[in-house]
Write a protein that holds these residues in place. Sequence first.
Motif, mmCIF file in Angstrom:
data_model
loop_
_atom_site.group_PDB
_atom_site.id
_atom_site.type_symbol
_atom_site.label_atom_id
_atom_site.label_comp_id
_atom_site.label_asym_id
_atom_site.label_seq_id
_atom_site.Cartn_x
_atom_site.Cartn_y
_atom_site.Cartn_z
ATOM 1 N N LYS A 1 0.826 -1.225 0.000
ATOM 2 C CA LYS A 1 0.000 0.000 0.000
ATOM 3 C C LYS A 1 0.854 1.266 0.000
ATOM 4 C CE LYS A 1 -4.405 -1.732 1.706
ATOM 5 N NZ LYS A 1 -5.489 -1.616 2.696
ATOM 6 N N ARG B 1 -0.716 5.398 -4.493
ATOM 7 C CA ARG B 1 -1.085 6.719 -3.963
ATOM 8 C C ARG B 1 -2.497 7.114 -4.389
ATOM 9 N NH1 ARG B 1 3.371 10.120 -7.569
ATOM 10 N NH2 ARG B 1 2.521 9.482 -9.584
ATOM 11 N N ASP B 2 -3.137 7.864 -3.504
ATOM 12 C CA ASP B 2 -4.482 8.386 -3.778
ATOM 13 C C ASP B 2 -4.378 9.708 -4.510
ATOM 14 O OD1 ASP B 2 -5.542 6.269 -2.435
ATOM 15 O OD2 ASP B 2 -6.249 7.425 -0.701
ATOM 16 N N ASP C 1 -6.879 12.614 -5.554
ATOM 17 C CA ASP C 1 -8.249 13.102 -5.375
ATOM 18 C C ASP C 1 -8.798 13.716 -6.653
ATOM 19 O OD1 ASP C 1 -8.299 12.309 -2.756
ATOM 20 O OD2 ASP C 1 -7.655 14.262 -1.971
ATOM 21 N N VAL D 1 -11.652 9.107 -5.799
ATOM 22 C CA VAL D 1 -10.276 8.984 -5.287
ATOM 23 C C VAL D 1 -9.603 7.890 -6.112
ATOM 24 C CG1 VAL D 1 -8.823 8.508 -3.297
ATOM 25 C CG2 VAL D 1 -11.042 9.640 -2.982
ATOM 26 N N LYS E 1 -6.838 5.338 -7.340
ATOM 27 C CA LYS E 1 -5.715 4.552 -6.820
ATOM 28 C C LYS E 1 -4.654 4.466 -7.917
ATOM 29 C CE LYS E 1 -7.568 3.559 -2.884
ATOM 30 N NZ LYS E 1 -7.065 4.331 -1.727
ATOM 31 N N ASP E 2 -3.576 5.205 -7.737
ATOM 32 C CA ASP E 2 -2.513 5.289 -8.744
ATOM 33 C C ASP E 2 -1.421 4.274 -8.419
ATOM 34 O OD1 ASP E 2 -0.708 6.064 -10.687
ATOM 35 O OD2 ASP E 2 0.037 7.786 -9.527
ATOM 36 N N TYR F 1 -9.477 -1.930 -0.045
ATOM 37 C CA TYR F 1 -9.645 -0.553 0.479
ATOM 38 C C TYR F 1 -11.109 -0.326 0.805
ATOM 39 C CZ TYR F 1 -4.946 0.685 -1.172
ATOM 40 O OH TYR F 1 -3.590 0.764 -1.374
#
Length: 170
Positions: free
Chosen positions: A4, A8-9, A11, A19, A21-22, A170
């Motif tokens: 995790k 990265r998130d 926005d 959001v 998820k990259d 998540y």
Amino acid sequence: MDLKTFIRDIDNFPKEGVVFKDITPLLANAQAMQYTLDKLLEMVGDVPIDKVVGMESRGFFFAPLLAQKLNAGFVPVRKPNKLPAAKTSQTYDLEYGTDTLEIHSDAILAGEKILVHDDVLATGGTAKATCDLIKRLGGEIVQCNFLIELDFLNGRHKLGDIPMRALLNY
Ligand SMILES: O=P(O)(O)OC[C@H]1O[C@H](OP(=O)(O)OP(=O)(O)O)[C@H](O)[C@@H]1O
Ligand SMILES: Nc1ncnc2[nH]cnc12
């Protein structure tokens, strides 16, 4: 390894309120890639697989790597009008509107054992449409395998009794 930390998130991408998820930091790290591949393979276990199906475009990052490790073929499921030969199409619902996915009609033979892989299970529309295509060609889905499952969107429900596993929730 805590995977995790490599996701990265972002926005409000691709639209307000989402959001995203990259996973590009994970892709950029050799150890994280290797670890992810090992863990995705562990989820599959020891069952024979004939073909790994990956969905355009982020499903293409890991699906061919999984296929090679499993001694299986790789089959792309693509967005409309990208595949050149005779194909089978499935339209599915998005949050707003509809979309279509396509597979070459000769890409899967009746009775072949299929692993489906994509990076993210969100609403499940992409995965369900892909499974419908595979079933129409006579493939037998052994598992739908994801790097990330967004639990709050309940995509798992859309897959019904199709076996599925995700590495990160998540
Ligand atoms: O479960 P769902 O709600 O169907 O969403 C999941 C799909 O959405 C993303 O793809 P996207 O359509 O963003 O295309 P991309 O892979 O080309 O970025 C992701 O890679 C999955 O394929
Ligand atoms: N929130 C999200 N992040 C990354 N990929 C996605 N595909 C669908 N929803 C997504």
